[in-house]
Write a protein that holds these residues in place. Structure first.
Motif, short mmCIF file in Angstrom:
data_model
loop_
_atom_site.label_atom_id
_atom_site.label_comp_id
_atom_site.label_asym_id
_atom_site.label_seq_id
_atom_site.Cartn_x
_atom_site.Cartn_y
_atom_site.Cartn_z
N ALA A 1 0.75 -1.15 -0.12
CA ALA A 1 -0.11 -0.19 0.12
C ALA A 1 0.72 1.12 -0.27
O ALA A 1 0.57 2.13 -0.83
N ALA A 2 2.07 1.29 0.71
CA ALA A 2 3.07 2.32 0.81
C ALA A 2 3.28 2.62 -0.48
O ALA A 2 3.57 3.58 -0.71
N SER A 3 3.84 1.36 -1.10
CA SER A 3 4.46 1.55 -2.45
C SER A 3 3.48 2.30 -3.35
O SER A 3 3.82 3.31 -3.99
N ASN A 4 2.48 1.86 -3.51
CA ASN A 4 1.49 2.05 -4.71
C ASN A 4 0.98 3.62 -4.21
O ASN A 4 0.63 4.38 -5.15
N ILE A 5 0.61 4.07 -2.97
CA ILE A 5 0.31 5.33 -2.70
C ILE A 5 1.33 6.50 -3.23
O ILE A 5 0.96 7.45 -3.57
N VAL A 6 2.57 6.02 -2.80
CA VAL A 6 3.96 6.87 -3.13
C VAL A 6 3.80 6.93 -4.58
O VAL A 6 3.97 8.15 -5.20
#
Length: 432
Positions: A256-261
């Motif tokens: 989630a962190a990867s795709n939000i960024v």
């Protein structure tokens, strides 16, 4: 070991941690390293060329990357081996070589491109000579992996993941058309142009990259060596519930962190560069430079700072995943938790991969130009790697009772089809 001893250890739960940052591990680091300078360049190019139109790719890839990374992690935790280690035990040697060869080449190119981007970002922020920074960053990454104790090194990588917050910060200094953002996110749009499909494959390739599969599986196996109460699940199945719950939480948050960024990067460049008609972005530093006159010096600084932070995280992951894969195929001793004298070939591979990537920046080849296309290559290579991954995860002779369930099977094979479809789309439009 006595039967009583086996039961006692089997009943031991997965070691619990009170703080979320300590619970998160391979999944968080894997997700954060996915937004490396190569990824930043790809997402920037998508936003600059097509505005908000490609946002939907990040919504689609989230469940797919969660599934494939969760499967990778479970293979490592269940067998106590990395992905390449399982491959060489199940298939002829040529399969392992055919998979790890392209992985090694792609990772070295990525390392070179990432180090080049970091050097240019440091030059942008501090002045001086970019190649000196390239050498300094490359040397630092090697020294950290070879000489820093594994537990401290992993903690360092976790804190480096905070560098991703810099790209969230850019959203507060640019004007986003939220209606167009929402349309691009929830309503997929397709065009017949080859450039569009190249970008789509590049986004898929940099988001669902083969080196991430190898890294997360190997780190799960590596963590077992650091936890005295943990064993591979095929040996101590009673640890499965706690282990799989931790893997699920770790992977969901990390991806989630990867795709939000990634979405923040794409949105920032769509709101600034695309709106201003700046569509030719060769690398991540070009994006930082182009943003400055449109969104101010602050946006340029945090964009460039993020390139350095994510690069320091990604380069060791790229070199490490290559070393795990090559060493397991060659039946060498592996592991960052081992002393250098115990795993000389493994650490030599780490160093050589990083040095070769570093040297590429001193040649006319200019690996920076390979940033975008390395993501495209990763998208193509990921397909056969994922097929092997799914076959291993579904094989009861390897995974015993811990073969993946129906939902992960569906999502895993859907990921294979999605990657294959994107590649076919790119190939088909290339001749139009």
């Amino acid at each position: 070991m006595s039967e009583h001893r086996i039961d006692e250890r089997s009943a031991a739960p997965e070691p619990s941690k009170s703080r979320l940052l300590e619970i998160l591990g391979p999944g968080l680091i894997t997700g954060a390293s996915d937004d490396d300078p190569s990824g930043i360049a790809t997402y920037s190019q998508g936003g600059a060329q097509f505005g908000y139109v490609t946002n939907w790719t990040l919504l689609l890839t989230y469940p797919l990357m969660v599934a494939v990374q969760m499967i990778s992690a479970r293979i490592g935790r269940t067998t106590g081996r990395g992905l390449a280690g399982s491959i060489v035990r199940c298939y002829p040697p040529w399969v392992g070589i055919a998979i790890t060869g392209p992985l090694l080449v792609a990772n070295i190119i990525n390392i070179g491109a990432d180090l080049g981007a970091m050097g240019d970002a440091a030059h942008l922020l501090l002045g001086g000579y970019a190649l000196i920074y390239v050498a300094a960053f490359g040397t630092t990454c090697i020294l950290l992996q070879v000489f820093v104790k594994y537990e401290r090194y992993v903690a360092f990588l976790k804190w480096l993941s905070l560098a991703l917050l810099s790209y969230i910060a850019t959203l507060f200094v640019v004007h986003v058309d939220w209606a167009s953002f929402a349309r691009g996110l929830f309503i997929p749009s397709f065009t017949s142009g080859p450039k569009y499909w190249s970008v789509i494959v590049a986004i898929f390739g940099t988001t669902i990259s083969p080196y991430l599969f190898f890294w997360q599986a190997s780190q799960e196996a590596e963590d077992l060596k650091e936890k005295p109460d943990a064993e591979p699940l095929i040996e101590h199945p009673r640890e499965a519930k706690a282990a799989n719950e931790r893997i699920t939480l770790d992977t969901l948050i990390g991806m989630a962190a990867s795709n939000i960024v990634a979405l923040a990067i794409m949105t920032t460049t769509a709101a600034t560069l695309n709106k201003a008609g700046v569509t030719n972005i060769e690398n991540s530093v070009d994006a930082a430079k182009a943003i400055e006159p449109l969104a101010g010096k602050f946006a340029e600084v945090i964009f460039a700072t993020g390139i350095i932070g994510t690069g320091l995280l990604a380069v060791p992951v790229l070199a490490g995943s290559a070393a795990y894969a090559v060493s397991e195929v060659a039946h060498w001793k592996v592991g960052l938790s081992r002393e250098p004298r115990e795993a000389k070939a493994f650490y030599t591979t780490v160093a050589v991969a990083t040095i070769v990537g570093m040297v590429l920046n001193f040649t006319p080849a200019q690996p920076m130009t390979a940033l975008f296309w390395s993501a495209v290559i990763n998208g193509v290579v990921a397909v056969p790697v994922m097929v092997v991954l799914m076959l291993i995860a579904s094989d009861r002779t390897i995974m015993k009772q811990f073969v993946i369930g129906k939902i992960l099977k569906i999502l895993g094979w859907a990921t294979c089809l999605a990657m294959c479809g994107a590649v076919v789309g790119m190939a088909g439009t290339a001749f139009l």
